[in-house]
Design a protein around this motif. Sequence first.
Motif, short mmCIF file in Angstrom:
data_model
loop_
_atom_site.label_atom_id
_atom_site.label_comp_id
_atom_site.label_asym_id
_atom_site.label_seq_id
_atom_site.Cartn_x
_atom_site.Cartn_y
_atom_site.Cartn_z
N PHE A 58 -3.17 -7.95 -0.29
CA PHE A 58 -2.41 -9.06 -0.67
C PHE A 58 -0.65 -9.57 -0.71
CE2 PHE A 58 -0.75 -11.02 -4.71
CZ PHE A 58 -1.57 -12.79 -4.54
N VAL A 59 -0.60 -8.26 -1.69
CA VAL A 59 0.90 -8.03 -0.70
C VAL A 59 1.82 -8.44 0.12
CG1 VAL A 59 2.98 -6.90 -1.80
CG2 VAL A 59 1.66 -7.47 -3.40
N ALA A 60 1.30 -7.60 0.41
CA ALA A 60 1.48 -7.03 2.37
C ALA A 60 1.45 -8.66 3.04
CB ALA A 60 0.39 -6.78 3.03
N GLN A 61 -0.13 -9.51 3.46
CA GLN A 61 -0.27 -10.86 2.97
C GLN A 61 0.99 -12.23 2.71
OE1 GLN A 61 -3.67 -12.86 2.78
NE2 GLN A 61 -4.81 -11.54 4.78
N ARG A 62 1.36 -11.87 1.21
CA ARG A 62 2.29 -13.25 0.59
C ARG A 62 3.60 -12.67 1.28
NH1 ARG A 62 0.97 -15.49 -3.84
NH2 ARG A 62 2.56 -16.71 -4.02
N ARG A 63 3.91 -10.96 1.57
CA ARG A 63 5.27 -11.28 2.40
C ARG A 63 5.53 -11.55 3.60
NH1 ARG A 63 6.57 -4.61 0.43
NH2 ARG A 63 6.90 -5.35 -1.82
N GLU A 64 4.14 -11.71 4.71
CA GLU A 64 4.22 -12.04 5.70
C GLU A 64 4.70 -13.82 5.61
OE1 GLU A 64 0.50 -11.04 7.60
OE2 GLU A 64 0.89 -9.12 7.80
N ASN A 65 3.67 -14.56 4.70
CA ASN A 65 3.57 -15.74 4.47
C ASN A 65 4.83 -16.01 3.93
OD1 ASN A 65 1.12 -15.82 4.98
ND2 ASN A 65 0.17 -15.71 3.04
N GLY A 66 6.27 -15.33 3.96
CA GLY A 66 7.14 -15.09 2.61
C GLY A 66 7.54 -15.75 1.26
N ASP A 67 6.29 -15.21 0.82
CA ASP A 67 6.27 -15.57 -0.10
C ASP A 67 6.95 -14.37 -1.13
OD1 ASP A 67 4.35 -17.82 0.34
OD2 ASP A 67 2.81 -16.82 0.17
N LEU A 68 7.32 -13.77 -0.88
CA LEU A 68 7.04 -12.51 -1.80
C LEU A 68 9.23 -12.07 -0.84
CD1 LEU A 68 4.59 -10.69 -2.98
CD2 LEU A 68 5.90 -12.24 -4.32
N ASN A 69 9.62 -11.66 -1.98
CA ASN A 69 11.31 -11.34 -1.31
C ASN A 69 10.80 -9.77 -1.32
OD1 ASN A 69 13.73 -10.23 -1.07
ND2 ASN A 69 14.30 -10.77 -2.37
N VAL A 70 11.09 -9.48 0.00
CA VAL A 70 10.85 -7.34 0.72
C VAL A 70 11.71 -6.56 -0.06
CG1 VAL A 70 10.46 -6.32 2.15
CG2 VAL A 70 9.95 -8.75 2.62
N THR A 71 13.04 -7.09 -0.75
CA THR A 71 13.97 -5.89 -1.12
C THR A 71 13.86 -5.90 -2.73
OG1 THR A 71 15.00 -7.99 -1.60
CG2 THR A 71 15.89 -7.27 0.32
N ASN A 72 13.10 -6.99 -3.36
CA ASN A 72 12.81 -6.71 -5.05
C ASN A 72 11.25 -6.85 -5.65
OD1 ASN A 72 13.27 -9.29 -5.24
ND2 ASN A 72 14.97 -8.94 -6.59
N GLY A 73 10.89 -7.58 -4.35
CA GLY A 73 9.59 -7.93 -4.88
C GLY A 73 8.96 -9.07 -6.20
N SER A 74 10.24 -9.67 -5.88
CA SER A 74 10.32 -11.00 -6.88
C SER A 74 10.33 -12.43 -6.21
CB SER A 74 11.90 -11.02 -7.87
OG SER A 74 12.77 -11.25 -6.51
N SER A 75 9.80 -12.81 -6.83
CA SER A 75 10.43 -14.92 -5.97
C SER A 75 10.93 -15.53 -4.94
CB SER A 75 8.78 -15.40 -7.11
OG SER A 75 9.12 -15.78 -7.47
#
Length: 127
Positions: A58-75
């Motif tokens: 789930f987190v990997a897909q949200r990161r691919e969609n640009g929904d999560l900031n990769v550096t700290n995991g926040s929106s």
Amino acid sequence: GIASGVCLSRAVGMSVQSVLGVYVVLQVAEIFCMYHEIRAVEFKVLNFERLVLLVEFFVAQRRENGDLNVTNGSSEDKDIYSTPAKVYLPNPQQLALKEKIFVPPAHLARRAICFGSLSRSKLSPDE
């Protein structure tokens, strides 16, 4: 079983090397078959390993969609619950292919941290 062992010993011979060779070959075949038997089982309920796999997916897909900031995991200035991007989670058949069989799960060390101690599983009314 005994009859096949007698026939196999007649065909292979009684020497220690040939008997050990046949034993090793049969054990490898048994482990191979057991691996595929266990791999064919598809659990429909979540255990800790499947839960961790789903959360990572789930987190990997949200990161691919640009929904999560990769550096700290926040929106990133977005409401993560109202984004239109769809997230597709694997079904039990796909998840069964990713589970480890002979190797212990990589996330067992985090189980105590995630769920807390057994004494915290039942809270008093005051808590």
